[in-house]
Design a protein around this motif. Structure first.
Motif, PDB file in Angstrom:
ATOM      1  N   ARG A 119       5.512  -6.492   3.537  1.00 13.21           N
ATOM      2  CA  ARG A 119       7.093  -6.406   2.773  1.00 13.21           C
ATOM      3  C   ARG A 119       7.393  -6.416   1.124  1.00 13.21           C
ATOM      4  NH1 ARG A 119       8.617 -10.467   6.074  1.00 13.21           N
ATOM      5  NH2 ARG A 119       7.338 -12.125   5.151  1.00 13.21           N
ATOM      6  N   GLN A 120       6.138  -7.375   0.995  1.00  8.61           N
ATOM      7  CA  GLN A 120       6.003  -6.582  -0.624  1.00  8.61           C
ATOM      8  C   GLN A 120       5.260  -5.235  -0.856  1.00  8.61           C
ATOM      9  OE1 GLN A 120       3.371 -10.374  -1.854  1.00  8.61           O
ATOM     10  NE2 GLN A 120       4.543 -11.315  -1.694  1.00  8.61           N
ATOM     11  N   VAL A 121       4.407  -4.934   0.040  1.00 10.15           N
ATOM     12  CA  VAL A 121       3.515  -3.680  -0.648  1.00 10.15           C
ATOM     13  C   VAL A 121       4.792  -2.544  -0.571  1.00 10.15           C
ATOM     14  CG1 VAL A 121       2.445  -1.354   0.361  1.00 10.15           C
ATOM     15  CG2 VAL A 121       2.090  -4.030   0.890  1.00 10.15           C
ATOM     16  N   ALA A 122       5.214  -2.859   0.312  1.00 12.17           N
ATOM     17  CA  ALA A 122       7.130  -1.713   0.149  1.00 12.17           C
ATOM     18  C   ALA A 122       7.925  -2.193  -0.585  1.00 12.17           C
ATOM     19  CB  ALA A 122       8.047  -2.356   1.685  1.00 12.17           C
ATOM     20  N   GLN A 123       7.877  -3.638  -0.752  1.00 17.93           N
ATOM     21  CA  GLN A 123       8.907  -3.751  -2.547  1.00 17.93           C
ATOM     22  C   GLN A 123       7.947  -2.930  -3.705  1.00 17.93           C
ATOM     23  OE1 GLN A 123       8.636  -8.138  -1.912  1.00 17.93           O
ATOM     24  NE2 GLN A 123      10.555  -8.311  -1.134  1.00 17.93           N
ATOM     25  N   SER A 124       6.710  -3.252  -4.144  1.00 14.73           N
ATOM     26  CA  SER A 124       6.113  -2.226  -4.994  1.00 14.73           C
ATOM     27  C   SER A 124       5.960  -1.033  -5.033  1.00 14.73           C
ATOM     28  CB  SER A 124       4.809  -2.649  -4.767  1.00 14.73           C
ATOM     29  OG  SER A 124       4.776  -4.346  -4.634  1.00 14.73           O
ATOM     30  N   ARG A 125       5.628  -0.063  -3.872  1.00 15.09           N
ATOM     31  CA  ARG A 125       6.064   0.888  -4.064  1.00 15.09           C
ATOM     32  C   ARG A 125       7.364   1.274  -3.617  1.00 15.09           C
ATOM     33  NH1 ARG A 125       3.976   1.535   1.281  1.00 15.09           N
ATOM     34  NH2 ARG A 125       2.483   2.049   0.767  1.00 15.09           N
TER      35      ARG A 125
END
Length: 119
Positions: free
Chosen positions: A50-56
């Motif tokens: 989820r954090q990867v998606a938010q960062s992307r």
């Protein structure tokens, strides 16, 4: 696993991150995804991705923002100041500085950014 209160960044980088659109964790995730930082996160796989998606999504938004601001000549596409600051930050990112020098460096960066933003 990285220690929760130990930063992977020196004080200068931490100050830049505080003024950016990203959190330290998001910068760590971006660097990990680009294989520029080897760090483990003490969260579930679901929370991590989820954090990867938010960062992307944030990185994508930054690019759209840059395109928009350059299209309206708010930011010049070949700004030497931004390039020089990024180059200097690249050199400093893995260095330690005396606290008084850190403050001076952060002040110089802040002044340069304020001049760039001067509308």
């Amino acid at each position: 696993m990285s220690e929760p209160n130990k930063s992977n960044f020196n004080t200068i980088i931490q100050e830049i991150i505080k003024k950016s659109l990203f959190t330290e964790r998001q910068i760590e995730i971006i660097l990990k995804q680009k294989k520029l930082l080897d760090v483990e996160f003490g969260v579930s796989k679901g929370a991590y991705y989820r954090q990867v998606a938010q960062s992307r999504s944030k990185v994508e938004s930054v690019y759209y923002t840059l395109i928009l601001l350059q299209a309206y000549d708010v930011i010049l596409p070949d700004s030497d100041v931004i390039s020089r600051l990024a180059e200097q930050l690249n050199v400093m990112k893995d260095s330690d500085f005396a606290p008084e020098n850190e403050r001076q460096i952060v002040d110089v960066i802040q002044k340069a950014v304020k001049q760039l933003v001067n509308m």
